[in-house]
Design an enzyme around this catalytic site. Sequence first.
Site, mmCIF file in Angstrom:
data_model
loop_
_atom_site.group_PDB
_atom_site.id
_atom_site.type_symbol
_atom_site.label_atom_id
_atom_site.label_comp_id
_atom_site.label_asym_id
_atom_site.label_seq_id
_atom_site.Cartn_x
_atom_site.Cartn_y
_atom_site.Cartn_z
ATOM 1 N N ASP A 144 -4.609 3.038 5.089
ATOM 2 C CA ASP A 144 -3.846 3.183 3.831
ATOM 3 C C ASP A 144 -4.728 3.597 2.651
ATOM 4 O OD1 ASP A 144 -1.661 2.387 5.231
ATOM 5 O OD2 ASP A 144 -1.576 0.351 4.423
HETATM 6 P P1 NAP Z 1 -5.013 -0.550 7.167
HETATM 7 O O1 NAP Z 1 -4.281 0.441 6.350
HETATM 8 O O2 NAP Z 1 -4.295 -1.787 7.562
HETATM 9 O O3 NAP Z 1 -5.518 0.215 8.478
HETATM 10 C C1 NAP Z 1 -6.327 -0.394 9.415
HETATM 11 C C2 NAP Z 1 -6.517 0.564 10.578
HETATM 12 O O4 NAP Z 1 -7.535 -0.010 11.384
HETATM 13 C C3 NAP Z 1 -5.291 0.730 11.446
HETATM 14 O O5 NAP Z 1 -4.694 1.984 11.232
HETATM 15 C C4 NAP Z 1 -5.816 0.551 12.889
HETATM 16 O O6 NAP Z 1 -5.505 1.722 13.643
HETATM 17 C C5 NAP Z 1 -7.325 0.405 12.712
HETATM 18 N N1 NAP Z 1 -7.910 -0.632 13.568
HETATM 19 C C6 NAP Z 1 -7.419 -1.838 13.877
HETATM 20 N N2 NAP Z 1 -8.237 -2.494 14.695
HETATM 21 C C7 NAP Z 1 -9.290 -1.676 14.923
HETATM 22 C C8 NAP Z 1 -10.469 -1.789 15.696
HETATM 23 N N3 NAP Z 1 -10.744 -2.878 16.437
HETATM 24 N N4 NAP Z 1 -11.343 -0.764 15.679
HETATM 25 C C9 NAP Z 1 -11.084 0.348 14.950
HETATM 26 N N5 NAP Z 1 -9.972 0.510 14.210
HETATM 27 C C10 NAP Z 1 -9.094 -0.495 14.203
HETATM 28 O O7 NAP Z 1 -6.356 -1.013 6.463
HETATM 29 P P2 NAP Z 1 -7.000 -0.587 5.077
HETATM 30 O O8 NAP Z 1 -7.167 0.883 5.005
HETATM 31 O O9 NAP Z 1 -8.158 -1.498 4.921
HETATM 32 O O10 NAP Z 1 -5.901 -0.937 3.998
HETATM 33 C C11 NAP Z 1 -5.566 -2.258 3.695
HETATM 34 C C12 NAP Z 1 -4.056 -2.411 3.611
HETATM 35 O O11 NAP Z 1 -3.758 -3.803 3.668
HETATM 36 C C13 NAP Z 1 -3.489 -1.865 2.324
HETATM 37 O O12 NAP Z 1 -2.204 -1.345 2.559
HETATM 38 C C14 NAP Z 1 -3.394 -3.127 1.443
HETATM 39 O O13 NAP Z 1 -2.418 -3.042 0.445
HETATM 40 C C15 NAP Z 1 -3.001 -4.143 2.484
HETATM 41 N N6 NAP Z 1 -3.329 -5.538 2.136
HETATM 42 C C16 NAP Z 1 -4.483 -5.814 1.481
HETATM 43 C C17 NAP Z 1 -4.769 -7.113 1.156
HETATM 44 C C18 NAP Z 1 -6.026 -7.437 0.396
HETATM 45 O O14 NAP Z 1 -6.013 -8.381 -0.377
HETATM 46 N N7 NAP Z 1 -7.105 -6.716 0.637
HETATM 47 C C19 NAP Z 1 -3.905 -8.159 1.544
HETATM 48 C C20 NAP Z 1 -2.760 -7.832 2.276
HETATM 49 C C21 NAP Z 1 -2.483 -6.508 2.557
HETATM 50 P P3 NAP Z 1 -5.452 1.633 15.245
HETATM 51 O O15 NAP Z 1 -4.418 0.611 15.548
HETATM 52 O O16 NAP Z 1 -5.098 3.001 15.673
HETATM 53 O O17 NAP Z 1 -6.815 1.217 15.689
#
Ligand code: NAP
Length: 480
Positions: A403
């Site tokens: 994201d």
């Molecule tokens: P993300 O958008 O959740 O994407 C994580 C990606 O990691 C997934 O597309 C997944 O794809 C891949 N993944 C999962 N396990 C893996 C592994 N073992 N090895 C390699 N890749 C792996 O993460 P982000 O870019 O960090 O964004 C964070 C999101 O979480 C935002 O939308 C944010 O708003 C939200 N959020 C943040 C918080 C906070 O406080 N930081 C709290 C709640 C929600 P595959 O499945 O294809 O591997």
Amino acid sequence: MSELGPLSSRDLIIQATYLLASIFFILGLRSLTRPTQARLGMQQAAMGMLFAVIGTLLNAHIVTYQWIIIGLAVGAIIGYPMAMKVPMTAMPQFIAFSHAFGAIAATLVGVVEYRHAFTIDMSGTMTGMSSGIAAAVGFEVLFGALTVTGSFMAFGKLQELIRGQPITFPGQNAFNITLIAVAFLSLGVLIYDPGATWAFYTVLALGFFLGISMVLPIGGGDMPVVISLLNSYAGLAASATGFAIGNNVLIIAGALEGAGGFILSLIMSKAMNRSFANIVFGAFGSAPAASTKEGGPVKEPKTITAEDAATQLAYAGSVVIIPGYGMAVAQAQHTCRELHELIEKKGGKVSYAIHPVAGRMPGHLNVILSEAGIDYGALLTDVDDANRVLLTADVVVIVGANDIVNPDAEDDKSSPLYGMPIFRPWTAKVSFVIKRGKGTGFSGVENPLFTKDNTLMIYGDGKSVIGNLVKEIKALDEGH
Ligand code: NAP
């Protein structure tokens, strides 16, 4: 609170324990501001809580410990395995769930205090309540009740028990503001006339209702900010409880939580480019629904082998690593440091672009990178600064992030991510994306970055792919 007059030695011990608890809470919060000391901060805060519990158990008004022991045992039996087993993916809803229980406790204390004050006791008298205490109890049940239903709603949405689009209707903001105004008006009546039972129960009922109506229009992607705001409300409720029952440590701990949650909500809403007023009044993140972008022919992402990627990394002058939630899942931080050191040994410069909402908790990636001994100076924590560095980067390595690098946040008004500041890895020469497959990120939407011309995918678990890159770079050195 103890009346004016000499304090008994028991009171002195309790107050000293509360003082220690408060000192530990403050030290804990302070340590949490530095990723390298985050664990210590949690330990200090836990120590503070231990002192607070001990002080409370010494209270002379406790008639019997029987129910307290049963409560402690039930809480520990449910809480400990839950906290140990909860997967990182479920952390936001776990936090929402635990806030709901803290808020239930505060609300119940408020209701019991109020009822107790206006119940005729065995001697035929009724203690009543001063306006000051009525104000504290009123705040307590308003913020407590709001946090209970709001946190359960947030939990339900994050756990996908409540599915579907966020519910919005015209005039929603005005409706919520009117409800808030009526709640505060009733609170005013209660302060003026603490015996006005109807005002007390109106405040309580509106609190429960507001929790639901304020979280209804909020989408799952924006929920972390709401959880942090509910955290702040839970703190205010706890602080008001402290005033109502004369407990100093509750006043201090509640105020710290209230202020901490509030500041965190401000920082997160800024990071996600959302209006803070909208979160407070409950129309936060309601604008865009799921992406409706019509796709043309589906473009397939291009891939690159670890061997070819390693060659490019070995000769890169500037490398930016963008870690996301998948890095934490894979626990790839230590291997990542190895890669970082190898590239630097070969003359390249490595920096990390850390998005404020990367991962699943505020500061999630900062903490795991610092745990792996990565120097804080290598981290770019400001999105604009990182985007400037990306413009001249030779290679970008995106590890388990999705994201936070989704260009739709800038280009597609119908995307739920629209408006969130994101990193722009496509402005660098080339980006390698390490992820296991075609999984979407937290928001559940597709990411057009993966099909851009200068994006190359390396599919696999983050730790093993980076391990392969390390192996290949070492092999280059050995002249294989
Ligand atoms: P993300 O958008 O959740 O994407 C994580 C990606 O990691 C997934 O597309 C997944 O794809 C891949 N993944 C999962 N396990 C893996 C592994 N073992 N090895 C390699 N890749 C792996 O993460 P982000 O870019 O960090 O964004 C964070 C999101 O979480 C935002 O939308 C944010 O708003 C939200 N959020 C943040 C918080 C906070 O406080 N930081 C709290 C709640 C929600 P595959 O499945 O294809 O591997």
